[in-house]
Design a protein around this motif. Sequence first.
Motif, mmCIF file in Angstrom:
data_model
loop_
_atom_site.group_PDB
_atom_site.id
_atom_site.type_symbol
_atom_site.label_atom_id
_atom_site.label_comp_id
_atom_site.label_asym_id
_atom_site.label_seq_id
_atom_site.Cartn_x
_atom_site.Cartn_y
_atom_site.Cartn_z
ATOM 1 N N VAL A 49 0.817 -1.214 0.000
ATOM 2 C CA VAL A 49 0.000 0.000 0.000
ATOM 3 C C VAL A 49 0.851 1.265 0.000
ATOM 4 O O VAL A 49 1.973 1.285 0.498
ATOM 5 C CB VAL A 49 -0.961 0.037 1.221
ATOM 6 N N LYS A 50 0.260 2.314 -0.572
ATOM 7 C CA LYS A 50 0.832 3.656 -0.460
ATOM 8 C C LYS A 50 0.388 4.283 0.845
ATOM 9 O O LYS A 50 1.085 5.083 1.437
ATOM 10 C CB LYS A 50 0.408 4.523 -1.641
ATOM 11 N N GLN A 51 -0.818 3.888 1.284
ATOM 12 C CA GLN A 51 -1.320 4.274 2.599
ATOM 13 C C GLN A 51 -2.486 3.366 2.949
ATOM 14 O O GLN A 51 -3.128 2.791 2.080
ATOM 15 C CB GLN A 51 -1.753 5.740 2.642
ATOM 16 N N ALA A 52 -2.730 3.225 4.251
ATOM 17 C CA ALA A 52 -3.836 2.401 4.728
ATOM 18 C C ALA A 52 -4.224 2.875 6.124
ATOM 19 O O ALA A 52 -3.387 3.360 6.884
ATOM 20 C CB ALA A 52 -3.443 0.921 4.774
ATOM 21 N N SER A 53 -5.517 2.716 6.434
ATOM 22 C CA SER A 53 -5.987 3.080 7.774
ATOM 23 C C SER A 53 -7.116 2.153 8.185
ATOM 24 O O SER A 53 -7.789 1.550 7.356
ATOM 25 C CB SER A 53 -6.456 4.539 7.820
ATOM 26 N N VAL A 54 -7.297 2.064 9.497
ATOM 27 C CA VAL A 54 -8.382 1.291 10.075
ATOM 28 C C VAL A 54 -9.105 2.185 11.075
ATOM 29 O O VAL A 54 -8.473 2.901 11.851
ATOM 30 C CB VAL A 54 -7.879 -0.011 10.751
ATOM 31 N N THR A 55 -10.438 2.130 11.027
ATOM 32 C CA THR A 55 -11.266 2.896 11.943
ATOM 33 C C THR A 55 -12.284 1.957 12.582
ATOM 34 O O THR A 55 -12.893 1.137 11.894
ATOM 35 C CB THR A 55 -12.024 4.025 11.193
ATOM 36 N N ALA A 56 -12.434 2.069 13.891
ATOM 37 C CA ALA A 56 -13.473 1.361 14.642
ATOM 38 C C ALA A 56 -13.965 2.338 15.702
ATOM 39 O O ALA A 56 -13.485 3.467 15.767
ATOM 40 C CB ALA A 56 -12.920 0.082 15.268
ATOM 41 N N ASP A 57 -14.915 1.929 16.532
ATOM 42 C CA ASP A 57 -15.394 2.811 17.595
ATOM 43 C C ASP A 57 -14.219 3.286 18.447
ATOM 44 O O ASP A 57 -13.509 2.477 19.043
ATOM 45 C CB ASP A 57 -16.404 2.084 18.494
ATOM 46 N N ASN A 58 -14.001 4.594 18.473
ATOM 47 C CA ASN A 58 -12.934 5.200 19.275
ATOM 48 C C ASN A 58 -11.563 4.602 18.993
ATOM 49 O O ASN A 58 -10.729 4.490 19.894
ATOM 50 C CB ASN A 58 -13.247 5.087 20.774
#
Length: 150
Positions: free
Chosen positions: A8-17
């Motif tokens: 990846v060039k960039q990656a993110s993960v989001t969950a509650d808080n």
Amino acid sequence: MRVVLQKVKQASVTADNYYQSIEQGFCLFVGIGEHTTEEDLHAVAKKIANTRLFEDDAGKMNLSIHDVKGKILSISQFTLYANVKKGNRPSFTDAKTPDIAEAMYHQFNDLLKSYGIDVLPGAFGESMEIDLINDGPVTILFESIEGKIQ
């Protein structure tokens, strides 16, 4: 054990808080199967740590994640063990139970860290949103059975 690696060039993960992100590196989707062993964790971690998927000056995939000072975003994903042979609803009985899988997932991340790689985890067992830009695209499946890469 099954791991889907995306360069990846960039990656993110989001969950509650919860939020983690990386720039250049690997986004790993990590599946711990019913028969996954500690030897599998070691074999896959070693293979990923040493895999050369980044381009050198000649444009060849000759550089490892170490060489480019990349990071890893590691996401637990029991759905890699979905069985879709019968019916229309996948069965997940081939995945390790959550309590054992969570411990093995963290152990796998620690093994990757032992190779000097920055590893940011997802939120185990939570509903997550993953955002990434696949570089290449490069997507590779790693699988180990009885400590041997398949």
